[in-house]
Design a protein around this motif. Structure first.
Motif, PDB file in Angstrom:
ATOM      1  N   GLY A   1       0.797  -1.231   0.000  1.00 10.41           N
ATOM      2  CA  GLY A   1       0.000   0.000   0.000  1.00 10.41           C
ATOM      3  C   GLY A   1       0.822   1.270   0.000  1.00 10.41           C
ATOM      4  O   GLY A   1       0.279   2.358   0.162  1.00 10.41           O
ATOM      5  N   GLY A   2       2.138   1.156  -0.176  1.00  7.24           N
ATOM      6  CA  GLY A   2       2.999   2.324  -0.120  1.00  7.24           C
ATOM      7  C   GLY A   2       3.493   2.582   1.288  1.00  7.24           C
ATOM      8  O   GLY A   2       3.146   1.879   2.229  1.00  7.24           O
ATOM      9  N   GLY A   3       4.320   3.576   1.442  1.00  7.80           N
ATOM     10  CA  GLY A   3       4.886   3.927   2.738  1.00  7.80           C
ATOM     11  C   GLY A   3       6.361   3.564   2.788  1.00  7.80           C
ATOM     12  O   GLY A   3       6.918   3.040   1.818  1.00  7.80           O
ATOM     13  N   PRO A   4       7.007   3.866   3.908  1.00 12.15           N
ATOM     14  CA  PRO A   4       8.438   3.583   4.029  1.00 12.15           C
ATOM     15  C   PRO A   4       8.758   2.104   3.831  1.00 12.15           C
ATOM     16  O   PRO A   4       8.010   1.235   4.265  1.00 12.15           O
ATOM     17  N   GLY A   5       9.865   1.849   3.165  1.00 14.84           N
ATOM     18  CA  GLY A   5      10.301   0.479   2.921  1.00 14.84           C
ATOM     19  C   GLY A   5      11.262  -0.001   3.997  1.00 14.84           C
ATOM     20  O   GLY A   5      11.577   0.706   4.952  1.00 14.84           O
TER      21      GLY A   5
END
Length: 126
Positions: A48-52
């Protein structure tokens, strides 16, 4: 604080004796996708996206001790992972290759160690 430059956290990096091995563990644990795969660097990103979450091979890696005592290698970072079922999430973590830590500081949190020894906490949503 309007004079601050725009900054956003893009990821967290964990050191390991083998970046690919540790990334494979977290891929099993979290189900995230690999976006970079190099011999000494692997990056995972959430669907869903966001920091990896990235992994870097370190030539000299010292496994952290949990909990650390005097003179022990201390953890540099730990991950907090919110879950909806502590027992099911713990069983999944163990099946993925995590080890339940011998010291558990709270009843509603489970501390596990990843294959490189980094502690991570599973906790119930409030």
């Amino acid at each position: 604080m309007t004079d601050l430059p725009r900054m956003s956290l893009s990821g967290i990096v964990l050191g390991a004796p083998d970046a690919r091995e540790l990334a494979a563990f977290y891929r099993r644990l979290l189900g995230w996708d690999v976006t970079q795969d190099e011999p000494d660097w692997v990056k995972l990103v959430p669907p869903g996206g966001g920091p990896g979450l990235s992994f870097q091979t370190e030539a000299v890696y010292v496994r952290p001790t949990w909990p650390a005592g005097p003179g022990d290698q201390q953890m540099m970072i730990h991950l907090d992972i919110e879950v909806d079922d502590l027992d099911a999430a713990g069983a999944h973590a163990a099946a993925a290759g995590a080890t339940l830590a011998g010291f558990q500081p709270q009843d509603d949190v489970r501390v596990y160690l990843d294959p490189a020894g980094h502690p991570f906490c599973l906790f119930l949503a409030d």
